[in-house]
Write a protein that holds these residues in place. Structure first.
Motif, PDB file in Angstrom:
ATOM      1  N   HIS A  46      -1.426   6.710   7.203  1.00  0.00           N
ATOM      2  CA  HIS A  46      -2.577   6.678   6.304  1.00  0.00           C
ATOM      3  C   HIS A  46      -2.170   5.846   5.093  1.00  0.00           C
TER       4      HIS A  46
ATOM      5  N   PRO B 141       0.832  -1.215   0.000  1.00  0.00           N
ATOM      6  CA  PRO B 141       0.000   0.000   0.000  1.00  0.00           C
ATOM      7  C   PRO B 141       0.863   1.260   0.000  1.00  0.00           C
TER       8      PRO B 141
ATOM      9  N   THR C 246      -3.167   3.560   1.503  1.00  0.00           N
ATOM     10  CA  THR C 246      -4.074   3.209   0.413  1.00  0.00           C
ATOM     11  C   THR C 246      -3.592   1.895  -0.190  1.00  0.00           C
TER      12      THR C 246
ATOM     13  N   GLU D 112      -8.642   0.376  -1.206  1.00  0.00           N
ATOM     14  CA  GLU D 112      -9.114   0.490   0.188  1.00  0.00           C
ATOM     15  C   GLU D 112      -8.182   1.402   0.985  1.00  0.00           C
ATOM     16  N   GLU D 113      -8.763   2.230   1.847  1.00  0.00           N
ATOM     17  CA  GLU D 113      -7.959   3.132   2.673  1.00  0.00           C
ATOM     18  C   GLU D 113      -8.100   2.751   4.146  1.00  0.00           C
ATOM     19  N   ARG D 114      -7.001   2.829   4.882  1.00  0.00           N
ATOM     20  CA  ARG D 114      -7.005   2.521   6.304  1.00  0.00           C
ATOM     21  C   ARG D 114      -6.067   3.478   7.029  1.00  0.00           C
TER      22      ARG D 114
ATOM     23  N   THR E  22       0.268   7.533   2.514  1.00  0.00           N
ATOM     24  CA  THR E  22      -0.035   8.883   2.026  1.00  0.00           C
ATOM     25  C   THR E  22       0.183   9.940   3.109  1.00  0.00           C
TER      26      THR E  22
END
Lengths: 182, 182
Positions: free
Chosen positions: B25, B5, B27, B32-34, B8
């Motif tokens: 943060h 991922p 992506t 999907e973002e977590r 960010t």
């Protein structure tokens, strides 16, 4: 056993969404004083599953790890929900992460991460008599499930992508326990 | 291997004398973002020693653990000083904590505590050909050194006072490695 030090003061010194650190002022039985810090663990605990397809084959998962900022191969694990037994949590997490339930669950031991400065511990459970059942989980992406042979366990744990201490501990303990059962 | 991922954003969200927590943060490659949190590890690393008196006897230590608020039995360990190799740090820490140096040191593996949310890792070293030498350490009280037999390792690791995952992992790996050398 030695006499435990007195905790003369206890203060929260850092807090984020997930982590809380506490400072302990200690006086040891010989009069020595120290200030230690520890990470507190909230919640009801965690489970680490050793899912055995047969006595030679364990199901591991390849998962992204935020602390590593990379993927690695480890045993599936998860947090217990409030009110769950370790066995219930292990079966739910196994269905969510690996797509199997287990008819035969053996609680083996509770192991600690780093007792020197962390409260965190995890229940190790051996899961056998697996059946296919998938529950929706909260993973950002599906985990790759990797069947691994445990006959030569050193071969497996010395791999560059097998790096987690508690996974290695649980694999060896499970293998030794399975051999004791024969 | 899967695509990592994107990170960010990266922010420190808690800090104490010993601990620093960072928020990531992320992506994932599927969009999907977590938001994850992790504990950062400062300093040059740590060492965990498996000091073998002979092929059957390991020296463990009974030490007070701040995270446990109790004593437990584990392998000796310590932080590396800047500029030290793992071998040098292991020999120094062994002299400080156990009162022995080792003429024969084998670096086995670097293992991680909890890659999901911690950067922390520790070098595991097998220490043999021991000789008596004591260096002053920074412990608040002398550690009790406990020789333990590893022939029946399950017997040892299932003890109620043996609870540390990385100690259990290192004992099993060291025993398997020693057997490979014969």
């Amino acid at each position: 056993m030695p006499v435990k030090p007195d905790v003369t003061q206890r203060t929260t010194v850092a807090q984020s969404r997930l982590f809380r650190a506490e400072e302990l002022h200690l006086t040891f039985s010989n009069g020595e004083e120290r200030v230690y810090e520890k990470l507190c663990s909230g919640g009801p605990g965690a489970v680490l599953m050793v899912p055995m397809v047969d006595d030679h084959t364990v199901l591991m998962v390849r998962e992204y790890a935020g602390g590593l900022e990379d993927y690695h191969l480890s045993l599936p694990k998860g947090a217990m929900d409030r009110g769950e037994t370790p066995e219930q949590a292990a079966n739910r997490e196994l269905k969510e992460e690996v797509g199997y339930g287990a008819d035969n669950i053996h609680w083996l031991k509770k192991i600690h991460l780093s007792p020197s400065y962390m409260e965190h511990k995890i229940n190790v459970l051996i899961m056998r008599d697996l059946y296919a059942q998938k529950l929706p989980g909260d993973e950002p992406e599906p985990l790759e499930v990797v069947p691994c042979n445990i006959d030569d366990l050193m071969d497996l744990v010395m791999r560059d992508d097998v790096i987690e201490g508690r996974t290695i501990a649980a694999l060896f303990m499970a293998k030794a326990w399975l051999e004791q059962q024969r």
